[in-house]
Design a protein around this motif. Sequence first.
Motif, PDB file in Angstrom:
ATOM      1  N   THR A   3       0.853  -1.176   0.000  1.00 31.14           N
ATOM      2  CA  THR A   3       0.000   0.000   0.000  1.00 31.14           C
ATOM      3  C   THR A   3       0.889   1.226   0.000  1.00 31.14           C
ATOM      4  OG1 THR A   3      -1.760  -1.128   1.202  1.00 31.14           O
ATOM      5  CG2 THR A   3      -1.764   1.276   1.277  1.00 31.14           C
ATOM      6  N   TYR A   4       0.558   2.174  -0.872  1.00 25.78           N
ATOM      7  CA  TYR A   4       1.307   3.420  -0.966  1.00 25.78           C
ATOM      8  C   TYR A   4       0.343   4.582  -0.752  1.00 25.78           C
ATOM      9  CZ  TYR A   4       4.604   0.339  -3.302  1.00 25.78           C
ATOM     10  OH  TYR A   4       5.446  -0.697  -3.606  1.00 25.78           O
ATOM     11  N   SER A   5       0.810   5.570  -0.011  1.00 30.37           N
ATOM     12  CA  SER A   5      -0.009   6.739   0.251  1.00 30.37           C
ATOM     13  C   SER A   5       0.887   7.976   0.251  1.00 30.37           C
ATOM     14  CB  SER A   5      -0.695   6.594   1.612  1.00 30.37           C
ATOM     15  OG  SER A   5      -1.440   7.743   1.915  1.00 30.37           O
ATOM     16  N   THR A   7       0.574  12.513   0.385  1.00 23.72           N
ATOM     17  CA  THR A   7      -0.217  13.726   0.484  1.00 23.72           C
ATOM     18  C   THR A   7       0.713  14.916   0.366  1.00 23.72           C
ATOM     19  OG1 THR A   7      -1.761  12.630   1.981  1.00 23.72           O
ATOM     20  CG2 THR A   7      -1.857  15.024   1.904  1.00 23.72           C
ATOM     21  N   HIS A  25      -3.090  10.822  -2.698  1.00 18.69           N
ATOM     22  CA  HIS A  25      -3.184   9.614  -3.528  1.00 18.69           C
ATOM     23  C   HIS A  25      -2.904   8.411  -2.640  1.00 18.69           C
ATOM     24  CE1 HIS A  25      -1.734   6.524  -6.426  1.00 18.69           C
ATOM     25  NE2 HIS A  25      -2.785   6.962  -7.080  1.00 18.69           N
ATOM     26  N   ILE A  26      -3.711   7.379  -2.793  1.00 11.26           N
ATOM     27  CA  ILE A  26      -3.474   6.118  -2.103  1.00 11.26           C
ATOM     28  C   ILE A  26      -3.706   4.988  -3.089  1.00 11.26           C
ATOM     29  CG2 ILE A  26      -5.835   5.974  -1.208  1.00 11.26           C
ATOM     30  CD1 ILE A  26      -4.591   4.602   1.300  1.00 11.26           C
ATOM     31  N   SER A  28      -3.471   0.573  -3.132  1.00 15.78           N
ATOM     32  CA  SER A  28      -3.228  -0.652  -2.383  1.00 15.78           C
ATOM     33  C   SER A  28      -3.479  -1.858  -3.271  1.00 15.78           C
ATOM     34  CB  SER A  28      -4.155  -0.711  -1.163  1.00 15.78           C
ATOM     35  OG  SER A  28      -3.965  -1.930  -0.470  1.00 15.78           O
ATOM     36  N   GLU A  44      -7.644   2.297  -5.362  1.00 19.52           N
ATOM     37  CA  GLU A  44      -6.868   3.494  -5.691  1.00 19.52           C
ATOM     38  C   GLU A  44      -7.774   4.701  -5.567  1.00 19.52           C
ATOM     39  OE1 GLU A  44      -3.903   5.330  -9.097  1.00 19.52           O
ATOM     40  OE2 GLU A  44      -5.074   3.546  -9.563  1.00 19.52           O
TER      41      GLU A  44
END
Length: 170
Positions: A3-5, A7, A25-26, A28, A44
């Motif tokens: 998971t990438y997040s 801001t 943006h997120i 997973s 997403e």
Amino acid sequence: DETYSATLNLGHKTDTGVVALTFGHIQSEGFSASSADTEKDGFEQKTVSFFADFELTDGFSVGGSVFYRDSEVDIDPAFGPVNAKNFTEELAYQVFTEVVTGPITHRLSYSNFDTVRRDPTGFTTRFDGEREQISYLGSAALGAQATLNFGLDRTEESFAAGANAGSAET
């Protein structure tokens, strides 16, 4: 499962105003929501928000905000293909003015919120919703430890989902 997040927040404030902008943006990979397979159900989402408030004269300000969200989720429906997708798009905005007259602060605002959800493989493939609101809020200090708040608002909501549609006013 990755998971990438991320801001990004930007803002600027002066004696007479503030401006703020946020990007998010997120993403997973997700996990399998079905016991029948091991395919991952990802997610997403992208968001953008903006806010501004400016004091034009002493005791008189105007402002507004905008919010946008776009998302996509992989799902395992009860019937139909594995790895189906649902999509949601939301857009909201508000404009307002605030006036201070003696001990009372008056705030008048208008806002709108639109939602569109799509489920191409679902029973109801599209949902549209809208909310509009106009409101007045007054606030008066009643000494050091008490504040009187009062106001009015009118809200209209509507939706359409397949053959169904409706609305309500409050």
